[in-house]
Design an enzyme around this catalytic site. Structure first.
Site, PDB file in Angstrom:
ATOM      1  N   GLU A 111       0.840  -1.199   0.000  1.00 49.37           N
ATOM      2  CA  GLU A 111       0.000   0.000   0.000  1.00 49.37           C
ATOM      3  C   GLU A 111       0.876   1.251   0.000  1.00 49.37           C
ATOM      4  OE1 GLU A 111      -3.768   1.637   2.734  1.00 49.37           O
ATOM      5  OE2 GLU A 111      -2.453   0.029   3.456  1.00 49.37           O
ATOM      6  N   LYS A 133      -9.240   2.438  -2.667  1.00 49.72           N
ATOM      7  CA  LYS A 133      -9.547   1.710  -1.440  1.00 49.72           C
ATOM      8  C   LYS A 133     -10.984   1.992  -1.018  1.00 49.72           C
ATOM      9  CE  LYS A 133      -7.410   0.944   3.140  1.00 49.72           C
ATOM     10  NZ  LYS A 133      -6.224   1.321   3.962  1.00 49.72           N
ATOM     11  N   CYS A 186      -5.458  -3.311   1.929  1.00 52.80           N
ATOM     12  CA  CYS A 186      -5.313  -3.426   3.373  1.00 52.80           C
ATOM     13  C   CYS A 186      -6.621  -3.619   4.123  1.00 52.80           C
ATOM     14  CB  CYS A 186      -4.547  -2.220   3.912  1.00 52.80           C
ATOM     15  SG  CYS A 186      -3.852  -2.526   5.566  1.00 52.80           S
TER      16      CYS A 186
END
Length: 643
Positions: free
Chosen positions: A46, A115, A171
């Site tokens: 990330e 994300k 994540c």
């Protein structure tokens, strides 16, 4: 991609926080190294272009412009490569900043995945900087004059092979209850990549592993997890570069924390495709079923190669765990499953005895050990286990002695019934020449032994316990209505290679005289002993000389039933599993024999007795394997002919 395998890697190279130009060079270096190895999908952590721990610098235009320039440089470095690369980068879109996974391939930016779940707890204050991915729609982001698809719903597919679809999440997306990867998998993604920056705390590594095990298992997918490394700022946290590659709930590779190693593995996409067809509780959603709002955008790339397997270890014993501790634990689990299943059947039928033939071979030894356990569970006297040794034309002194020793040391009731004269009388009844040692000569012995056991069970209100194993059932290496039949088959889902380990495990547990006799049985040549011994009194009829080595047959059985492999792939993998042990011609001949016997012997499997399933492979016609008795093997055999 060769035979359905895709080579993947996760890497967290050295970085400098807030220095995109330096980081781009390191990422490009890693790309070039992996290209030499034939890696087809490479994943970085990330915000790997700039560093996850940049804080408020993320809001600076100079900073985001530098990240965009670095991303373009990385994309250009992939121009002449067959590789799909994912890097983490902040992307400005529609006046908002997004934490993104950028997919680059063939010298261009193939797509941007923002994300979805933005954390705002503990040391992770991402909501200070980032906006969650737009819930609906697919957009085109203008990346400084370079357009690229921008959506949480992107599928990256190789232009030459639509069976391989890759999707990304970032994540926290994995930690969330409604992970984007759930939807990705339903949309057809076989490989999910996760660009992560998960700091290291006590117990977190184990939690990551459990999440990845569950997610890859329930989504029937492969999962490549790239974790931020030790170069991140340690102002408040430390990152360890704990990468993983999972396949359908199984960890293929992991890098230990703080080592800086690259995590590499080869994913069997062919197996994932087979598993998704087989598991009807996994439901895919055809592209046409999505609404305009939640439709996926397919981003074609060219990233699949045709290199050979170099990383993936192909076990020659797929039914056997490689770890000795796991093997010991699993052996006891299987033995308990067999014993408890038999105990339940004895209770239900109110049987007073258990009757079984004890030949002095492996299978009957295991069945007897399981029966003794079942009687112990039920607190029944072992003397009510009636073990019969029935010497015939081929019985050797060694196997007869071993059978009696085993029965006596286990404290059961041991009986001997010599079947020689009765079978000779039977030959006269049916007009068979006793000198003609054909299939009638052999099967008459097996059927008479079964008749003895069945009638004793009737006489004593008992159950005949079957001794035949999964390998024999697959190859039809049993006499129809002879050893093929029983009242409950405790070994029916245990392959021959596993039988040995179970007997060995029980020998170790019991020790003493039982261990001594079991070790003798383990050392005995596998044989049905239906033909007379040789001149020296040794076993003449050796099973593996007739049907092939059991370890090879079991390897093919697992590949065929559990993984859905083609004959071509099975032989390819067998050559690697048995490298330097068996020549290719022997492996090929055994494969031909396996298919011929498997197809021609289905009629025996269509009427087998009840028996406990202990593993992922079974041949019960009531659930595990359904096939007509007159199916043709020509398609499979033709493929082998061309190898």
């Amino acid at each position: 991609m060769k035979y359905g395998f895709v080579k993947v890697a996760a890497s967290s190279p050295e970085l400098r926080v807030a220095d995109p130009a330096f980081n781009a060079k390191k990422i490009i270096g890693s790309i070039q190294e992996q290209a030499q190895k034939g890696t087809e999908i490479l994943v970085f952590p990330e915000l790997s272009v700039c560093g996850y721990t940049c804080g408020d610098l993320l809001l600076q235009k100079t900073f985001t412009d530098g990240c965009l320039a670095a991303l373009k440089e990385i994309a250009a470095a992939t121009e002449h490569l067959k590789m799909l690369v994912f890097v983490g980068v902040p992307v400005l879109f529609g006046g908002k900043l997004y934490n993104c996974a950028a997919a680059v391939a063939n010298g261009r930016i193939a797509g941007i995945v923002p994300k979805t779940h933005i954390p705002n707890y503990g040391e992770f204050y991402e909501q200070r900087y980032f906006t969650p991915a737009p819930e609906w729609g697919a957009f085109t982001a203008d990346l400084g004059g370079t357009p690229a698809p921008f959506s949480k719903r992107l599928l990256f597919c190789d232009g030459t092979d639509g069976r391989v679809a890759v999707a990304a999440e970032i994540c926290e997306d994995l930690w969330a209850a409604n992970s984007p990867s759930d939807e990705h998998a339903a949309a057809g993604a076989k490989i999910i990549v996760n660009l992560s920056a998960s700091n290291e705390t006590v117990g977190k590594r184990e939690y990551r592993r459990s999440l990845l095990t569950a997610q890859s298992g329930k989504s029937v997918c492969a999962y490549v997890y790239a974790d931020a490394g030790v170069s991140e700022s340690t102002s408040d946290s430390v990152f360890s570069g704990n990468h993983f590659v999972f396949e359908n709930g199984v960890c293929l590779a992991e890098t230990q924390p703080f080592t800086g190693e690259v995590c590499e593995a080869e994913i069997d996409v062919g197996f994932l495709n087979h598993e998704r067809k087989r598991v009807n509780t996994f439901v895919t959603v055809p592209q046409g079923s999505f609404t305009e709002k939640n439709a996926y955008t397919v981003c074609p790339c060219n990233f699949l190669g045709d290199g050979d397997l170099t990383l993936r270890k192909v076990s020659p014993e797929p039914f056997i765990p490689e770890d000795k501790n796991e093997l010991a634990s699993r052996a006891q689990t299987i033995l308990n499953m067999q014993a408890n299943a038999l105990a339940r059947r004895i209770e239900y039928t109110k049987s007073k005895t258990a009757v079984l033939g004890v030949s002095g071979g492996l299978d009957s030894a295991l069945a007897l050990l399981v029966t003794a356990r079942a009687f112990d569970l039920l607190k029944k006297k072992r003397k009510d286990i009636l073990g019969y040794t029935m010497p015939g034309f081929g019985t050797t002194d060694a196997t007869k002695s071993n059978s009696m020793l085993l029965m006596n040391t286990l404290g059961i009731t041991a009986k001997t019934v010599d079947i020689t004269e009765t079978v000779k009388s039977h030959f006269k009844d049916i007009g068979h020449d006793a000198e003609d040692m054909n299939v009638t000569y052999e099967n008459a012995q097996a059927r008479y032994r079964t008749m003895v056991l069945m009638d004793v069970a009737n006489e004593t209100q008992g159950l005949v316990i079957g001794t035949g194993d999964l390998s024999e059932l697959a190859l039809g290496w049993c006499t129809y209505n002879g050893d093929h039949m029983s009242m409950y088959a405790v070994n029916c889902s245990v392959p021959k290679t596993l039988v040995k380990h179970l007997v060995r495990a029980e020998a170790k547990r019991l020790g003493g005289k039982v261990k001594t006799v079991l070790e003798k049985i383990l050392a005995t040549e596998i044989s049905p002993e239906l033909l007379p011994p040789d001149a020296s009194g040794e076993i003449r009829q050796k099973t593996e000389e007739l049907i092939g080595k059991y370890e090879i047959n079991d390897f093919y059985l697992y590949s065929f039933l559990r993984r859905g492999d083609s004959p071509k792939k099975m032989l390819y993998l067998a050559e690697r599993a048995f490298k330097n042990k068996y020549p290719r011609e022997q492996l090929k001949n055994t494969l031909v024999n396996f298919y011929r016997r498997f197809f021609s012997q289905q009629f025996k499997r269509n009427c087998v007795p009840d028996g406990v399933k202990v593993g992922s492979v079974g041949l019960s016609p009531r659930g595990d394997w359904r096939m007509p008795s007159d199916a043709e093997a020509s398609l499979w055999l033709k493929e082998i002919e061309n190898l």
